[in-house]
Design a protein around this motif. Structure first.
Motif, PDB file in Angstrom:
ATOM      1  N   ALA A  84       0.938  -0.922   0.130  1.00 10.79           N
ATOM      2  CA  ALA A  84       0.020  -0.122   0.015  1.00 10.79           C
ATOM      3  C   ALA A  84       1.041   1.364   0.000  1.00 10.79           C
ATOM      4  O   ALA A  84       0.598   2.184  -0.838  1.00 10.79           O
ATOM      5  N   ALA A  85       1.922   1.255   0.485  1.00 11.96           N
ATOM      6  CA  ALA A  85       2.888   2.410   0.867  1.00 11.96           C
ATOM      7  C   ALA A  85       3.359   2.629  -0.669  1.00 11.96           C
ATOM      8  O   ALA A  85       3.523   3.800  -0.982  1.00 11.96           O
ATOM      9  N   ALA A  86       3.682   1.687  -1.214  1.00 15.22           N
ATOM     10  CA  ALA A  86       4.289   1.961  -2.311  1.00 15.22           C
ATOM     11  C   ALA A  86       3.446   2.504  -3.455  1.00 15.22           C
ATOM     12  O   ALA A  86       3.690   3.442  -4.276  1.00 15.22           O
ATOM     13  N   TRP A  87       2.310   1.899  -3.616  1.00 14.43           N
ATOM     14  CA  TRP A  87       1.212   2.529  -4.415  1.00 14.43           C
ATOM     15  C   TRP A  87       1.010   3.813  -3.983  1.00 14.43           C
ATOM     16  O   TRP A  87       0.610   4.815  -4.911  1.00 14.43           O
ATOM     17  N   ILE A  88       0.828   4.446  -2.822  1.00 17.53           N
ATOM     18  CA  ILE A  88       0.549   5.730  -2.495  1.00 17.53           C
ATOM     19  C   ILE A  88       1.681   6.467  -2.888  1.00 17.53           C
ATOM     20  O   ILE A  88       1.526   7.665  -3.360  1.00 17.53           O
ATOM     21  N   GLU A  89       2.744   6.143  -2.407  1.00 17.41           N
ATOM     22  CA  GLU A  89       3.892   6.768  -2.803  1.00 17.41           C
ATOM     23  C   GLU A  89       4.187   7.240  -4.473  1.00 17.41           C
ATOM     24  O   GLU A  89       4.434   8.288  -5.064  1.00 17.41           O
ATOM     25  N   MET A  90       3.864   6.115  -5.329  1.00 23.08           N
ATOM     26  CA  MET A  90       3.963   6.335  -6.755  1.00 23.08           C
ATOM     27  C   MET A  90       2.979   7.114  -7.265  1.00 23.08           C
ATOM     28  O   MET A  90       3.302   8.189  -7.999  1.00 23.08           O
ATOM     29  N   ASN A  91       1.840   7.173  -6.701  1.00 21.23           N
ATOM     30  CA  ASN A  91       0.530   7.904  -6.928  1.00 21.23           C
ATOM     31  C   ASN A  91       0.897   9.392  -6.564  1.00 21.23           C
ATOM     32  O   ASN A  91       0.502  10.313  -7.046  1.00 21.23           O
ATOM     33  N   ARG A  92       1.662   9.628  -5.304  1.00 21.81           N
ATOM     34  CA  ARG A  92       1.888  10.739  -4.755  1.00 21.81           C
ATOM     35  C   ARG A  92       2.764  11.439  -5.777  1.00 21.81           C
ATOM     36  O   ARG A  92       2.703  12.720  -6.108  1.00 21.81           O
ATOM     37  N   GLU A  93       3.810  10.796  -6.455  1.00 23.12           N
ATOM     38  CA  GLU A  93       4.687  11.197  -6.940  1.00 23.12           C
ATOM     39  C   GLU A  93       4.135  11.880  -8.735  1.00 23.12           C
ATOM     40  O   GLU A  93       4.464  12.982  -9.232  1.00 23.12           O
ATOM     41  N   LEU A  94       3.173  11.125  -8.840  1.00 19.98           N
ATOM     42  CA  LEU A  94       2.534  11.347 -10.300  1.00 19.98           C
ATOM     43  C   LEU A  94       1.507  12.671 -10.154  1.00 19.98           C
ATOM     44  O   LEU A  94       1.433  13.223 -10.833  1.00 19.98           O
ATOM     45  N   TRP A  95       1.047  12.540  -9.051  1.00 21.35           N
ATOM     46  CA  TRP A  95       0.235  13.889  -8.732  1.00 21.35           C
ATOM     47  C   TRP A  95       0.987  14.980  -8.574  1.00 21.35           C
ATOM     48  O   TRP A  95       0.477  16.098  -8.990  1.00 21.35           O
ATOM     49  N   SER A  96       2.084  14.799  -7.971  1.00 19.24           N
ATOM     50  CA  SER A  96       3.117  16.012  -7.894  1.00 19.24           C
ATOM     51  C   SER A  96       3.617  16.531  -9.236  1.00 19.24           C
ATOM     52  O   SER A  96       3.612  17.614  -9.404  1.00 19.24           O
ATOM     53  N   MET A  97       3.731  15.561  -9.932  1.00 17.37           N
ATOM     54  CA  MET A  97       4.183  15.915 -11.510  1.00 17.37           C
ATOM     55  C   MET A  97       3.230  16.696 -12.115  1.00 17.37           C
ATOM     56  O   MET A  97       3.327  17.430 -13.129  1.00 17.37           O
ATOM     57  N   HIS A  98       1.745  15.966 -11.802  1.00 19.98           N
ATOM     58  CA  HIS A  98       0.811  16.873 -12.653  1.00 19.98           C
ATOM     59  C   HIS A  98       0.569  18.416 -11.885  1.00 19.98           C
ATOM     60  O   HIS A  98       0.190  19.067 -13.050  1.00 19.98           O
ATOM     61  N   ILE A  99       0.774  18.292 -10.558  1.00 22.98           N
ATOM     62  CA  ILE A  99       0.379  19.798  -9.915  1.00 22.98           C
ATOM     63  C   ILE A  99       1.559  20.655 -10.428  1.00 22.98           C
ATOM     64  O   ILE A  99       1.126  21.834 -10.972  1.00 22.98           O
TER      65      ILE A  99
END
Length: 112
Positions: A84-99
Motif C-alpha cells: 500500500a505504501a508503494a502504491w501511495i508513494e507512486m501516486n503521490r509522485e504522479l500527482w506531484s508531477m501533474h500539479i
C-alpha cells in the motif's frame, strides 16, 4: 520507473484496512501476539463478526493465527503495508508531477 504493486494484494490490503474495526484489530496486534478472546473484548464485536474480520485480515496476510494454550492467538504482520505504501508513494509522485506541469500542458496545449 517504479513498478506497479501487485493489484490483487493491494486490493486485499486496502479492503482489509478500510473498516475501522479491522484497523483497530490490526493496531492491537502490532503490539504483539494477542489471544483472540482479548481482541474480541478490546473491539467489542460478536464472535461471528470477529471471525469475519480476522478472515479478511488473514486473506490480506496482515494477521496470522497461532495455537495458544487451549485457545487461539493472532499476531499482526506489517509487511503487506509496504504494498500500500508503494502504491501511495507512486501516486503521490504522479500527482506531484501533474500539479507542477506547465499550464499549457494541463490545458491540453502543445509543449513550448
Amino acid at each position: 520507473m517504479k513498478t506497479m504493486p501487485n493489484s490483487a494484494a493491494l486490493d486485499d490490503v486496502l479492503l482489509a484496512l478500510a473498516n475501522p474495526v479491522r484497523r483497530r484489530i490490526f493496531e492491537i496486534l502490532l503490539g504483539g501476539e494477542t489471544r483472540v478472546v482479548e481482541v474480541a473484548a478490546a473491539v467489542a464485536v460478536s464472535p461471528d463478526a470477529l471471525e469475519q474480520h480476522l478472515r479478511i485480515l488473514e486473506e490480506a496476510c496482515l494477521v496470522s493465527r497461532l495455537p495458544a494454550g487451549g485457545g487461539e492467538a493472532v499476531c499482526g504482520n506489517p509487511a503487506p503495508l509496504d504494498i500500500a505504501a508503494a502504491w501511495i508513494e507512486m501516486n503521490r509522485e504522479l500527482w506531484s508531477m501533474h500539479i507542477h506541469a506547465p499550464k499549457s500542458l494541463e490545458a491540453g496545449g502543445a509543449p513550448a
